[in-house]
Design a protein around this motif. Sequence first.
Motif, PDB file in Angstrom:
ATOM      1  N   UNK A  73       0.833  -1.203   0.000  1.00  0.00           N
ATOM      2  CA  UNK A  73       0.000   0.000   0.000  1.00  0.00           C
ATOM      3  C   UNK A  73       0.865   1.250   0.000  1.00  0.00           C
ATOM      4  N   UNK A  74       0.299   2.333  -0.525  1.00  0.00           N
ATOM      5  CA  UNK A  74       0.958   3.627  -0.460  1.00  0.00           C
ATOM      6  C   UNK A  74       0.895   4.160   0.976  1.00  0.00           C
ATOM      7  N   UNK A  75       1.747   5.123   1.334  1.00  0.00           N
ATOM      8  CA  UNK A  75       1.714   5.666   2.697  1.00  0.00           C
ATOM      9  C   UNK A  75       0.377   6.331   3.021  1.00  0.00           C
ATOM     10  N   UNK A  76       0.030   6.317   4.295  1.00  0.00           N
ATOM     11  CA  UNK A  76      -1.138   7.045   4.788  1.00  0.00           C
ATOM     12  C   UNK A  76      -0.719   8.493   5.012  1.00  0.00           C
ATOM     13  N   UNK A  77      -1.509   9.435   4.481  1.00  0.00           N
ATOM     14  CA  UNK A  77      -1.155  10.862   4.574  1.00  0.00           C
ATOM     15  C   UNK A  77      -2.176  11.582   5.447  1.00  0.00           C
ATOM     16  N   UNK A  78      -1.680  12.236   6.505  1.00  0.00           N
ATOM     17  CA  UNK A  78      -2.500  13.061   7.392  1.00  0.00           C
ATOM     18  C   UNK A  78      -2.011  14.498   7.285  1.00  0.00           C
ATOM     19  N   UNK A  79      -2.944  15.437   7.358  1.00  0.00           N
ATOM     20  CA  UNK A  79      -2.567  16.856   7.341  1.00  0.00           C
ATOM     21  C   UNK A  79      -3.409  17.593   8.376  1.00  0.00           C
ATOM     22  N   UNK A  80      -2.728  18.200   9.340  1.00  0.00           N
ATOM     23  CA  UNK A  80      -3.407  18.932  10.403  1.00  0.00           C
ATOM     24  C   UNK A  80      -3.347  20.421  10.083  1.00  0.00           C
ATOM     25  N   UNK A  81      -4.489  21.010   9.765  1.00  0.00           N
ATOM     26  CA  UNK A  81      -4.577  22.437   9.448  1.00  0.00           C
ATOM     27  C   UNK A  81      -4.665  23.217  10.754  1.00  0.00           C
ATOM     28  N   UNK A  82      -3.537  23.785  11.160  1.00  0.00           N
ATOM     29  CA  UNK A  82      -3.467  24.443  12.462  1.00  0.00           C
ATOM     30  C   UNK A  82      -4.254  25.745  12.511  1.00  0.00           C
ATOM     31  N   UNK A  83      -4.597  26.307  11.362  1.00  0.00           N
ATOM     32  CA  UNK A  83      -5.393  27.534  11.378  1.00  0.00           C
ATOM     33  C   UNK A  83      -6.808  27.272  11.873  1.00  0.00           C
ATOM     34  N   UNK A  84      -7.228  26.007  11.890  1.00  0.00           N
ATOM     35  CA  UNK A  84      -8.550  25.660  12.419  1.00  0.00           C
ATOM     36  C   UNK A  84      -8.501  25.364  13.918  1.00  0.00           C
ATOM     37  N   UNK A  85      -7.327  25.490  14.506  1.00  0.00           N
ATOM     38  CA  UNK A  85      -7.172  25.362  15.958  1.00  0.00           C
ATOM     39  C   UNK A  85      -6.701  26.709  16.482  1.00  0.00           C
ATOM     40  N   UNK A  86      -7.625  27.596  16.828  1.00  0.00           N
ATOM     41  CA  UNK A  86      -7.229  28.959  17.214  1.00  0.00           C
ATOM     42  C   UNK A  86      -6.458  28.999  18.521  1.00  0.00           C
ATOM     43  N   UNK A  87      -5.306  29.613  18.463  1.00  0.00           N
ATOM     44  CA  UNK A  87      -4.501  29.778  19.664  1.00  0.00           C
ATOM     45  C   UNK A  87      -3.415  28.729  19.779  1.00  0.00           C
ATOM     46  N   UNK A  88      -2.246  29.143  20.276  1.00  0.00           N
ATOM     47  CA  UNK A  88      -1.110  28.236  20.403  1.00  0.00           C
ATOM     48  C   UNK A  88      -1.391  27.094  21.366  1.00  0.00           C
ATOM     49  N   UNK A  89      -2.133  27.370  22.443  1.00  0.00           N
ATOM     50  CA  UNK A  89      -2.420  26.316  23.423  1.00  0.00           C
ATOM     51  C   UNK A  89      -3.241  25.195  22.801  1.00  0.00           C
ATOM     52  N   UNK A  90      -4.313  25.544  22.071  1.00  0.00           N
ATOM     53  CA  UNK A  90      -5.151  24.530  21.451  1.00  0.00           C
ATOM     54  C   UNK A  90      -4.372  23.765  20.381  1.00  0.00           C
ATOM     55  N   UNK A  91      -3.492  24.441  19.668  1.00  0.00           N
ATOM     56  CA  UNK A  91      -2.682  23.761  18.662  1.00  0.00           C
ATOM     57  C   UNK A  91      -1.780  22.717  19.304  1.00  0.00           C
ATOM     58  N   UNK A  92      -1.122  23.078  20.394  1.00  0.00           N
ATOM     59  CA  UNK A  92      -0.242  22.124  21.080  1.00  0.00           C
ATOM     60  C   UNK A  92      -1.047  20.969  21.681  1.00  0.00           C
TER      61      UNK A  92
END
Length: 506
Positions: free
Chosen positions: A387-406
């Motif tokens: 199988x090809x690799x599984x690709x995940x992408x986390x769009x950090x702009x949809x997690x407002x604030x540095x705390x929520x992103x971490x």
Amino acid sequence: MVDLTLAVNGAGDYYIPGTSLAGALRGWMEELEEGSQIISTLWGPRLGQTGRTQSDDGASWVLVEDAVIQGDVQTELRDGVGIDRFGGSAAEYIKFDRAILPKGSKLDLHITLDRVSESKLALNDAEWKAACEAWSGLLQALQDGELSLGAAKTRGLGTVKLEKLEVKEQLFNSRAGILALLKGESGNSSIFNLEADTPRKARPALTVTIDWAPISPLMVKAEREGIAVDMLPLVSSIGDRVAFVLPGSAIKGALRTQAERIVRTVCPAFNHAAATKPADSKKAFLQQIEVPLVENLFGKAAKTEDQQQKVGMGALTVADCYADHSISVEKWEKVQTAKESSDLLQALQDAKLHDVQQAFHVAIDRWTGGAADQFLYSTLEPMGVQWQPIALRLNLSRLPGADLQKQGVALLLLVLRDLIQGRIPLGYGVNRGMGAIAIKSISFSASGANLPDEIQALHDITLKVEPEQSQTYLTAQHLAQISSLGGLNDAWKAWIESTIPQEVAS
């Protein structure tokens, strides 16, 4: 009958409405040019809560035409089902199917960008330069396949890539320009700088690439049944061929379930859904998946609160994962229509599916101990498929604030830990010996500006997993590679403490 069909225009062709395209393009620009006046100047003002515009700007200077799907389109059908979090089986009334366009479908995208010279709303030179820079970034993002269109964008569908770009400039403010247009002599324009090495703004994101392999039969069940075999693995078109596919929705669902299990383990307060199950089955299911932080990552159903629509698209996107081996449509059709086991075996050999086998299953009568009447069925089980690799992408702009992103990244890392340990099987029949996988490596790539240091530190890190480590926790060598784990762990602990009711905490 299909629950979610594709849009069809008056000529009977599948198409993407210009309104959908314009919304996706504008949304991408707004994320990168947050707070910039050029967005409302180009695209026009948004409507406020009263239905009136939020500024005095005029209509949009951008015209996006409907995009008709080219060629002879063979649509596909994908099933979707919600899993009851307490029973582990399909949730009642949460079953649907949708029609999709296969990978490789082509469409023509026509966009017109106007610039008037004599109007109180005309763009000055500085505004025009900013508009061209914004459009250059957008076109580059399309060329790199960073935008998605349509429904289920975070579940493997809708990713598009721009090919054969042509930019033409037409001048209507001079006699020469009009004559050139009438003669078809309008030349190509270089107003957009699309050089590959030109720096451009990028969405703040964390990309995760997972190299993996199945260690047991792995498939997603297709809706269509065969003749010699009852259950077939799901395939999807890639150009004029087909390949086994693990839909992004299936992968994302498995990851979400584990994320909910993690949060409910450390925060028992979120187990309230079991005791307050409403009579309505759909409401009961939606209540089950209302888990804070998990909703931020994986999304939640849109709902209306205080007359305001709450949008629930999650920050995590999971792409469809395809098998390396592709099959001609004709040879796969022979597999589906084989009438005898001998015909099926020959069709599999012709398709070079040497490791795919027919497995027979039977239900046991609980009273006699023998085979239950009319409960014999067979499954076509892919074995040893690459199988090809599984690709995940986390769009950090949809997690407002540095705390929520971490905090979101910390939860994602815990899910990936469990994936390495073999706790998250994928696909169909995971409780019956199917779907077990082994992780070979996990790579991280961070992009965008103003990322928290703890997330930026993940950039260019690759965790290699040896076979003997796959059932254990991340090794000390792995942990040493991620210098940011301390800060992410602190953010995770702070989030857990914030969920404890004040009277309990005191």
